[in-house]
Design an enzyme around this catalytic site. Structure first.
Site, PDB file in Angstrom:
ATOM      1  N   GLU A   1       0.851  -1.190   0.000  1.00  0.00           N
ATOM      2  CA  GLU A   1       0.000   0.000   0.000  1.00  0.00           C
ATOM      3  C   GLU A   1       0.880   1.231   0.000  1.00  0.00           C
ATOM      4  OE1 GLU A   1      -2.338  -0.162   3.578  1.00  0.00           O
ATOM      5  OE2 GLU A   1      -3.136  -2.109   3.042  1.00  0.00           O
TER       6      GLU A   1
ATOM      7  N   LYS B   1       1.943   4.759   1.723  1.00  0.00           N
ATOM      8  CA  LYS B   1       1.913   5.284   3.089  1.00  0.00           C
ATOM      9  C   LYS B   1       1.488   6.744   2.999  1.00  0.00           C
ATOM     10  CE  LYS B   1       4.322   5.239   7.444  1.00  0.00           C
ATOM     11  NZ  LYS B   1       4.034   6.592   7.919  1.00  0.00           N
TER      12      LYS B   1
ATOM     13  N   ARG C   1      -5.826   9.142  16.679  1.00  0.00           N
ATOM     14  CA  ARG C   1      -4.966   8.099  17.234  1.00  0.00           C
ATOM     15  C   ARG C   1      -4.525   8.445  18.659  1.00  0.00           C
ATOM     16  NH1 ARG C   1       0.530   7.127  17.472  1.00  0.00           N
ATOM     17  NH2 ARG C   1       1.124   4.950  17.197  1.00  0.00           N
TER      18      ARG C   1
ATOM     19  N   GLU D   1      -6.605   7.007   7.121  1.00  0.00           N
ATOM     20  CA  GLU D   1      -5.830   8.245   7.207  1.00  0.00           C
ATOM     21  C   GLU D   1      -6.641   9.360   6.555  1.00  0.00           C
ATOM     22  OE1 GLU D   1      -2.809   7.650   8.616  1.00  0.00           O
ATOM     23  OE2 GLU D   1      -1.508   9.306   8.031  1.00  0.00           O
TER      24      GLU D   1
ATOM     25  N   LYS E   1       2.474  -5.377   4.133  1.00  0.00           N
ATOM     26  CA  LYS E   1       1.832  -6.114   5.232  1.00  0.00           C
ATOM     27  C   LYS E   1       1.696  -7.587   4.860  1.00  0.00           C
ATOM     28  CE  LYS E   1      -0.939  -2.035   6.220  1.00  0.00           C
ATOM     29  NZ  LYS E   1      -2.246  -1.372   6.179  1.00  0.00           N
TER      30      LYS E   1
ATOM     31  N   LYS F   1      10.267   3.494   3.565  1.00  0.00           N
ATOM     32  CA  LYS F   1      10.115   4.941   3.378  1.00  0.00           C
ATOM     33  C   LYS F   1      10.897   5.464   2.178  1.00  0.00           C
ATOM     34  CE  LYS F   1       8.559   7.360   6.373  1.00  0.00           C
ATOM     35  NZ  LYS F   1       8.759   7.657   7.790  1.00  0.00           N
TER      36      LYS F   1
HETATM   37  S1  IVH Z   1      -1.205   0.384   8.851  1.00  0.00           S
HETATM   38  C1  IVH Z   1      -0.183  -1.708  12.499  1.00  0.00           C
HETATM   39  N1  IVH Z   1      -1.220   1.444   6.473  1.00  0.00           N
HETATM   40  O1  IVH Z   1       1.403   5.303   9.484  1.00  0.00           O
HETATM   41  C2  IVH Z   1      -0.358  -1.035  11.239  1.00  0.00           C
HETATM   42  N2  IVH Z   1      -0.652   2.826   8.325  1.00  0.00           N
HETATM   43  O2  IVH Z   1       3.596   4.571  11.347  1.00  0.00           O
HETATM   44  C3  IVH Z   1      -0.413   0.433  11.393  1.00  0.00           C
HETATM   45  N3  IVH Z   1      -0.193   5.140   7.717  1.00  0.00           N
HETATM   46  O3  IVH Z   1      -0.306   5.932  12.421  1.00  0.00           O
HETATM   47  C4  IVH Z   1      -1.209   1.114  10.431  1.00  0.00           C
HETATM   48  N4  IVH Z   1      -0.514   4.938   5.560  1.00  0.00           N
HETATM   49  O4  IVH Z   1      -1.562   6.585  10.361  1.00  0.00           O
HETATM   50  C5  IVH Z   1      -1.011   1.652   7.790  1.00  0.00           C
HETATM   51  N5  IVH Z   1      -1.273   2.276   4.296  1.00  0.00           N
HETATM   52  C6  IVH Z   1      -1.091   2.465   5.603  1.00  0.00           C
HETATM   53  C7  IVH Z   1      -0.725   3.734   6.120  1.00  0.00           C
HETATM   54  C8  IVH Z   1      -0.513   3.859   7.496  1.00  0.00           C
HETATM   55  C9  IVH Z   1      -0.196   5.779   6.529  1.00  0.00           C
HETATM   56  C10 IVH Z   1       0.160   5.775   9.024  1.00  0.00           C
HETATM   57  C11 IVH Z   1      -0.816   5.458  10.107  1.00  0.00           C
HETATM   58  C12 IVH Z   1      -0.007   5.124  11.343  1.00  0.00           C
HETATM   59  C13 IVH Z   1       1.400   5.363  10.886  1.00  0.00           C
HETATM   60  C14 IVH Z   1       2.256   4.259  11.456  1.00  0.00           C
END
Ligand code: IVH
Length: 284
Positions: free
Chosen positions: A53, A55, A76, A112, A228, A252
């Protein structure tokens, strides 16, 4: 350890039934491959599927639905307790207020919220025309908009969202992440069409490279990709370490660099008499 902002006065606290975790980072291909190898070792199998996915660079939210109706939207916060910003999140058109069909009695969707970049520029142009100071960054403005005490201000801002997981749920749900996203998409939630399911780490690296080349053309902030493990039983087997799941990694993009001006070098004297120089820089 990543710790979010503490709840502000003025919003009710919102306890998360399942904590919102953070993500471990990989900054280079070798670090991503090391994550894949560790995961394969723990699973004693290297043929597990992964979901890739983008980010999103916005603000994490948790949306609770009871009997199909959005009853709570929370930030959060520190991962365990956030702020109840339901009235503000209700103003975001792409967040369904109601979902139809055979859904769990109680479930929570995570995603998000962001300020689309084109809308952000347009919004700033209007502010400038009104003699107001423009905002500096879409993410900070999205976060500020979600945490407005007056929901009418939030409603004036064209915020958007992508969902990325199902949190707590009472009742039968899919067995893997990919089908969960499709299921949530079918209920009317907005999930990102650039999401892919892959079997090989090389495919995840290709996904990363493709988006490293083109993320700047997206109309939302994106600072990397998230990979994931697809199957939930494997996710449970892998578990978490600290506040980070072992079953996911944020790969990243390199941080954007820019040049600034060194204005001054000053010194602080520490408690023990140590002399600590620090730089005064122009913000960029
Ligand atoms: S999964 C346990 N998927 O990144 C999994 N998070 O560093 C955690 N975020 O606070 C969330 N894009 O707000 C996930 N495709 C995505 C994401 C994502 C952005 C943010 C999320 C979280 C932070 C974690």
């Amino acid at each position: 350890q990543r710790v979010g902002a503490e709840p502000a006065k003025g919003f009710t606290q919102a306890q998360h039934p399942v904590p919102l975790l953070s993500l471990g980072n990989a900054f280079h291909e070798a670090e991503f491959m090391a994550w894949h190898r560790r995961t394969a070792n723990l699973l004693e199998d290297d043929s597990f599927d992964m979901v890739c996915e983008l980010k999103y660079d916005g603000i994490a939210v948790a949306l609770t639905y009871e009997e199909g109706v959005l009853t709570r939207g929370a930030t959060r916060g520190n991962g365990s307790v956030g702020e109840d910003v339901t009235t503000n999140l209700r103003t975001i058109r792409s967040i369904p207020l109601k979902v139809m069909g055979d859904v769990p009695r109680l479930f929570e969707v995570r995603g998000e919220v962001f300020f689309p970049i084109s809308a952000f520029h347009h919004f700033n142009e209007k502010r400038i025309a009104q003699g107001l100071e423009p905002y500096a960054h879409p993410r900070n403005t999205a976060a500020g908009s979600v945490r407005q005490l007056d929901p009418r201000i939030t409603a004036e801002r064209p915020l958007d969202n992508f969902i990325y997981s199902l949190g707590y749920a009472e009742g039968p749900v899919p067995e893997n992440h990919w089908e969960t996203l499709e299921y949530l998409g079918g209920l009317g939630f907005k999930f990102n069409p650039n999401t892919r399911r892959v079997g090989q780490p090389k495919e995840a690296i290709d996904y990363y490279r493709t988006w490293l080349e083109s993320f700047e053309r997206l109309d939302y902030g994106c600072d990397g990709v998230v990979v994931k493990v697809d199957r939930f039983d494997l996710q449970r087997h892998l578990g978490d370490v600290g506040r980070e799941p072992r079953w996911a990694v944020a790969y990243k993009f390199p941080a954007t660099q820019s040049v600034t001006q060194l204005r001054d070098i000053r010194v602080n004297v520490g408690r023990t008499g140590s002399i600590n120089p620090y730089a005064v820089l122009d913000p960029v």
